[in-house]
Motif scaffolding. Structure first.
Motif, PDB file in Angstrom:
ATOM      1  N   ARG A 280      83.196  53.379  33.099  1.00 19.06           N
ATOM      2  CA  ARG A 280      82.754  54.730  33.924  1.00 19.06           C
ATOM      3  C   ARG A 280      81.250  54.684  34.004  1.00 19.06           C
ATOM      4  O   ARG A 280      80.789  54.766  34.859  1.00 19.06           O
ATOM      5  CB  ARG A 280      83.402  55.934  33.449  1.00 19.06           C
ATOM      6  N   LYS A 284      78.814  54.454  37.101  1.00 18.59           N
ATOM      7  CA  LYS A 284      77.760  55.579  37.574  1.00 18.59           C
ATOM      8  C   LYS A 284      76.162  54.890  37.519  1.00 18.59           C
ATOM      9  O   LYS A 284      75.542  55.475  38.558  1.00 18.59           O
ATOM     10  CB  LYS A 284      77.851  56.629  36.467  1.00 18.59           C
ATOM     11  N   THR A 304      87.701  46.915  44.127  1.00 20.49           N
ATOM     12  CA  THR A 304      88.273  47.301  42.878  1.00 20.49           C
ATOM     13  C   THR A 304      89.051  46.154  42.145  1.00 20.49           C
ATOM     14  O   THR A 304      89.216  45.058  42.239  1.00 20.49           O
ATOM     15  CB  THR A 304      89.454  48.433  43.171  1.00 20.49           C
ATOM     16  N   MET A 343      91.561  54.134  38.392  1.00 19.03           N
ATOM     17  CA  MET A 343      91.059  55.421  38.635  1.00 19.03           C
ATOM     18  C   MET A 343      89.780  55.786  38.168  1.00 19.03           C
ATOM     19  O   MET A 343      89.092  56.479  38.920  1.00 19.03           O
ATOM     20  CB  MET A 343      92.088  56.331  37.828  1.00 19.03           C
ATOM     21  N   THR A 344      89.169  55.075  37.275  1.00 15.90           N
ATOM     22  CA  THR A 344      87.680  55.270  36.919  1.00 15.90           C
ATOM     23  C   THR A 344      86.817  54.935  38.044  1.00 15.90           C
ATOM     24  O   THR A 344      85.959  55.555  38.284  1.00 15.90           O
ATOM     25  CB  THR A 344      87.433  54.442  35.411  1.00 15.90           C
ATOM     26  N   GLN A 345      87.143  53.741  38.318  1.00 19.16           N
ATOM     27  CA  GLN A 345      86.344  53.107  39.580  1.00 19.16           C
ATOM     28  C   GLN A 345      86.222  54.200  40.730  1.00 19.16           C
ATOM     29  O   GLN A 345      85.280  54.162  41.506  1.00 19.16           O
ATOM     30  CB  GLN A 345      86.979  51.802  39.660  1.00 19.16           C
ATOM     31  N   MET A 346      87.719  54.508  41.184  1.00 22.97           N
ATOM     32  CA  MET A 346      87.763  55.383  42.286  1.00 22.97           C
ATOM     33  C   MET A 346      86.890  56.514  42.023  1.00 22.97           C
ATOM     34  O   MET A 346      86.259  56.966  43.244  1.00 22.97           O
ATOM     35  CB  MET A 346      89.146  55.656  42.426  1.00 22.97           C
ATOM     36  N   GLU A 347      87.273  57.269  41.184  1.00 26.95           N
ATOM     37  CA  GLU A 347      86.375  58.320  40.782  1.00 26.95           C
ATOM     38  C   GLU A 347      84.881  58.410  40.971  1.00 26.95           C
ATOM     39  O   GLU A 347      84.200  59.356  41.665  1.00 26.95           O
ATOM     40  CB  GLU A 347      86.875  59.207  39.427  1.00 26.95           C
ATOM     41  N   GLU A 348      84.294  57.347  40.461  1.00 23.81           N
ATOM     42  CA  GLU A 348      82.730  57.082  40.531  1.00 23.81           C
ATOM     43  C   GLU A 348      82.361  56.540  41.671  1.00 23.81           C
ATOM     44  O   GLU A 348      81.212  56.992  42.274  1.00 23.81           O
ATOM     45  CB  GLU A 348      82.494  56.207  39.376  1.00 23.81           C
ATOM     46  N   ARG A 350      83.992  57.695  44.643  1.00 19.12           N
ATOM     47  CA  ARG A 350      83.976  58.874  45.530  1.00 19.12           C
ATOM     48  C   ARG A 350      82.713  59.718  45.321  1.00 19.12           C
ATOM     49  O   ARG A 350      82.140  60.285  46.090  1.00 19.12           O
ATOM     50  CB  ARG A 350      85.391  59.746  45.132  1.00 19.12           C
ATOM     51  N   ILE A 351      82.172  59.842  43.899  1.00 20.16           N
ATOM     52  CA  ILE A 351      80.858  60.640  43.746  1.00 20.16           C
ATOM     53  C   ILE A 351      79.837  59.824  44.207  1.00 20.16           C
ATOM     54  O   ILE A 351      79.022  60.812  44.962  1.00 20.16           O
ATOM     55  CB  ILE A 351      80.871  60.600  42.185  1.00 20.16           C
TER      56      ILE A 351
END
Length: 432
Positions: A280, A284, A304, A343-348, A350-351
Motif C-alpha cells: 500500500r 501511495k 493490477t 483491493m489495496t492496489q485499487m484503493e490507492e 482511486r485516491i
C-alpha cells in the motif's frame, strides 16, 4: 465526301469514347484491386487464419471514430468474462520471437501440451478483438511507452514485442548495458518501448542476500521515491505501472528514516506487518511521485496484480502448477492475499486518480487480475529450464509462458488506447 468524312469522324469519336470508357473501367478496377490488396496485405503476409476478427488499421484522429458505439468502449467491462477456445492462436511462436527469456520458453523446455496457448478472453456482454499489431503501432506512432515494475512487467513487455514482431522488430537503443533498464525503438513508427526495473517501486536495497527465507532481506524506504524511474518518465506518453510479488519477500520497512516494522524479518522486538502494508505505502509513494511531476503529460496505466498459482506446496516446498486448462469463473475465487493485494492496489489507484484529475493527470486501469486468476495453466512451472539445472525458482508459477495467456494483456491495452482516441475525439468536438 463530306458525309463520309463526318461518318469517319463520328466512327472515330465512338471508338475514342469506347476506348476511354474501357480505360476508365480498367483504371477503376485496378485501383479497387490495389486498395483491397493494400488493406489485406499485412494480414495475408503473416498468414492470419481469420482476418475478419481483426479490424483495419486504426487512426486515433480519424473522423470515423464517430461510428464507434458508446457501449463498445465506455459501457463494456472488458475485465469480467471467461476464457473461450481460440484455435487461431498463437500468433507467434518461440522460434519466431527472439524476445522470449529462457525461463518463459515453455515449448523449448519440453512442455508436452500446447492447449494453454489456444484460448481467448471473452468479456461478458461484448467482444474483445484479438490484438492487431498494425493498429497498435499506428496509434503509438511517434510516441513512447514505459513498463515500470518487476519481472512480470518485463514479461508483459516481451509479450508485446513478440506480438509486434509480425510487423517489425525494434532496435536496442538502451542508454546503459544494465539489463534492468532497457529501451527499444521501432524505427518505421518512431515508437520507443522501455522497461524500468523497480520491483518495490520505492527506494530499496538488499541488506542480506540470504535472509530468513533464503530469498534476501531488503531495506525498503516506503515513503522515498525510486529515482531510477521517477526521474526518467517525463518524456513518456504512456507508463504501465505494476508490482506485487516481491512484497512476499522479507523486508525491513522504513518511513521518515525510521524503522516502523518488517515483513517476516524474524528480528526480536520488530513488529511483523502484513504484506499489504508495504504494498500500500509503495503504491501511495509511486502515485505521489507521478502526480508531483511538472512536465509529465502522459497516461498512467495501473496493471493490477496477476496471482501466482502454486499448488501442492509453497514455491520453495515443491509447489507446482501443472493444470492444462483454464478455470471457469465459477470454479475459483479471488480471496486471501490475492484479494488483499488487489483491493489495496485499487484503493490507492482511486485516491491517486482523484488527486491527479485536479492537476490534469490521467490514470487508467489495466485490470488483469480476474482474467489471470483463471489461468493456472499458463505458467512455466517445471518447463522454464532443463530438468538437471539448479535454478532458484524451480517450479515457476509466477511468470507466464510465451506464447501464452499474458498475450491477452495486449488485447486489453490496445482496447484502452482506442478508448483514449474516442475520448480525445469527444473532447475536441464537445461544445465549450
Amino acid at each position: 465526301m463530306r458525309l463520309k468524312s463526318m461518318e469517319f469522324s463520328s466512327r472515330n469519336n465512338k471508338h475514342s469514347i469506347i476506348n476511354t470508357k474501357n480505360i476508365s473501367i480498367l483504371i477503376a478496377t485496378t485501383l479497387i484491386l490495389l486498395t483491397i490488396v493494400r488493406l489485406n496485405y499485412p494480414f495475408l503476409i503473416y498468414s492470419y487464419k481469420n482476418p475478419a476478427e481483426i479490424s483495419p488499421p486504426y487512426h486515433a484522429e480519424d473522423e470515423s471514430i464517430n461510428n464507434i458505439k458508446d457501449q463498445d468502449y465506455e459501457k463494456c467491462d472488458i475485465f469480467t468474462g471467461e476464457w473461450i477456445p481460440n484455435p487461431e492462436a498463437p500468433y507467434y511462436t518461440n522460434k519466431t520471437c527472439w524476445a522470449i527469456h529462457e525461463h518463459q520458453n515453455c515449448m523449448k523446455y519440453g512442455r508436452p501440451d500446447n492447449e494453454f496457448m489456444k484460448w481467448k478472453w471473452k468479456p461478458d456482454g461484448c467482444d474483445l478483438p484479438v490484438f492487431n499489431p498494425y493498429q497498435f503501432l499506428d496509434i503509438v506512432r511517434g510516441k513512447s511507452m514505459a513498463f515500470i515494475g518487476d519481472s512480470v512487467g518485463r514479461n508483459q513487455m516481451q509479450s508485446l514485442i513478440c506480438l509486434l514482431s509480425r510487423v517489425e522488430y525494434p532496435i536496442d537503443v538502451s542508454y546503459t548495458p544494465d539489463e534492468h533498464f532497457k529501451r527499444w525503438n521501432y524505427v518505421s513508427y518512431n515508437f520507443t518501448l522501455a522497461h524500468y526495473w523497480t520491483p518495490f517501486l520505492v527506494k530499496g536495497k538488499e541488506e542480506d542476500p540470504n535472509g530468513p527465507t533464503h530469498t534476501g532481506l531488503f531495506n525498503l524506504h516506503l515513503d522515498e521515491f525510486d529515482e531510477s524511474w521517477t526521474n526518467n518518465i517525463d518524456e513518456f506518453d504512456y507508463i504501465v505501472l505494476s508490482a506485487g510479488h516481491w512484497f512476499y519477500r522479507p523486508a525491513m520497512y522504513y518511513e521518515k528514516g525510521r524503522l516502523v516494522g518488517c515483513r517476516f524479518c524474524q528480528v526480536p522486538n520488530i513488529t511483523d506487518l502484513p504484506m499489504s502494508y508495504g504494498l500500500r505505502r509503495a503504491f501511495k509513494t509511486a502515485f505521489k511521485a507521478i502526480n508531483g511531476l511538472e512536465n509529465f503529460k502522459g497516461i498512467t496505466f495501473l496493471r493490477t496484480y496477476a496471482p501466482s498459482h502454486f499448488e501442492n506446496g509453497l514455491w520453495n516446498q515443491g509447489g507446482n502448477c501443472l493444470r492444462q486448462r483454464p478455470f471457469r469463473s465459477n470454479e475459483t475465487l479471488l480471496e486471501g492475499i490475492n484479494l488483499d493485494f488487489y483491493m489495496t492496489q485499487m484503493e490507492e489507484f482511486r485516491i491517486a486518480e482523484r488527486e491527479g484529475k485536479k492537476k490534469g493527470f490521467r490514470f487508467r486501469l489495466l485490470d488483469t487480475t480476474q482474467a489471470m486468476l483463471l489461468r493456472s495453466d499458463g505458467h512455466p512451472s517445471r518447463y522454464g529450464h532443463w530438468p538437471h539445472e539448479n535454478v532458484t525458482l524451480y517450479n515457476d508459477c509466477v511468470h507466464w509462458c510465451l506464447p501464452g495467456p499474458i498475450d491477452t494483456w495486449s488485447d486489453f491495452l490496445l482496447h484502452l488506447l482506442k478508448m483514449e482516441g474516442g475520448r480525445s475525439h469527444k473532447e475536441r468536438n464537445s461544445p465549450a
